[in-house]
Scaffold this motif. Structure first.
Motif, short mmCIF file in Angstrom:
data_model
loop_
_atom_site.label_atom_id
_atom_site.label_comp_id
_atom_site.label_asym_id
_atom_site.label_seq_id
_atom_site.Cartn_x
_atom_site.Cartn_y
_atom_site.Cartn_z
N THR A 1 0.84 -1.19 0.00
CA THR A 1 0.00 0.00 0.00
C THR A 1 0.88 1.24 0.00
O THR A 1 2.05 1.19 0.40
N SER A 2 0.30 2.35 -0.45
CA SER A 2 0.97 3.64 -0.41
C SER A 2 0.28 4.50 0.63
O SER A 2 -0.96 4.54 0.69
N ASP B 1 0.26 7.69 0.57
CA ASP B 1 -0.31 8.84 -0.13
C ASP B 1 -0.36 8.55 -1.63
O ASP B 1 0.63 8.73 -2.33
N GLU B 2 -1.51 8.10 -2.10
CA GLU B 2 -1.66 7.74 -3.52
C GLU B 2 -1.66 8.95 -4.44
O GLU B 2 -1.63 8.79 -5.65
N GLU B 3 -1.68 10.17 -3.89
CA GLU B 3 -1.54 11.36 -4.73
C GLU B 3 -0.07 11.58 -5.10
O GLU B 3 0.24 12.31 -6.03
N THR C 1 1.43 5.44 -6.41
CA THR C 1 0.56 4.28 -6.24
C THR C 1 1.43 3.03 -6.28
O THR C 1 2.55 3.06 -6.79
N GLU D 1 -1.01 -3.68 -5.42
CA GLU D 1 -1.24 -4.37 -4.15
C GLU D 1 -0.51 -5.69 -4.04
O GLU D 1 0.00 -6.05 -2.98
N VAL E 1 5.69 0.35 -8.01
CA VAL E 1 5.33 1.70 -7.58
C VAL E 1 5.38 2.62 -8.80
O VAL E 1 6.35 2.61 -9.56
N THR F 1 6.41 9.72 0.02
CA THR F 1 5.38 8.97 0.73
C THR F 1 5.98 7.66 1.22
O THR F 1 7.01 7.22 0.71
N ILE G 1 5.83 3.65 1.42
CA ILE G 1 5.29 2.46 0.80
C ILE G 1 5.34 1.37 1.87
O ILE G 1 6.39 1.17 2.50
#
Length: 94
Positions: free
Chosen positions: A31-32, A34-36, A39, A42, A47, A55, A57
């Motif tokens: 998961t990230s 902060d997907e902004e 990304t 899963e 990435v 961010t 990971i």
């Protein structure tokens, strides 16, 4: 433990992460934070840089009903533009 040769990517580029688990061969969920910014697939650990910034990971495994996480900071840099505009080329040729 999260492993990668490079913990960064440019906007629009990708980097693949992997994780070593104990016990071995556990399924890792990525998961990230902060997907902004970035990304992450899963199940793949791929990435993709979305916007300049940093961010975490996060790699998660579940053992005997308990979740264990490891996180690494991932940096997304600006995309490199290696093309020159036609007007710049024309100006330099004049």
């Amino acid at each position: 433990m999260i492993a990668a040769a490079i913990l960064s990517a440019a906007v629009g580029s990708t980097s693949t992460l992997s994780a070593t688990t104990v016990p071995a061969s556990q399924t890792v969920t990525w998961t990230s934070a902060d997907e902004e910014i970035a990304t992450v697939g899963e199940s793949t650990g791929v990435v993709t840089g979305v916007a300049k910034g940093k961010t975490d990971i996060i790699a998660t495994i579940t053992v005997n009903g308990l979740d264990y996480e490891a996180a690494k900071e991932f940096t997304v840099t600006e995309a490199q533009n290696n093309t020159r505009s036609k007007s710049s080329k024309a100006d330099s040729e004049s």
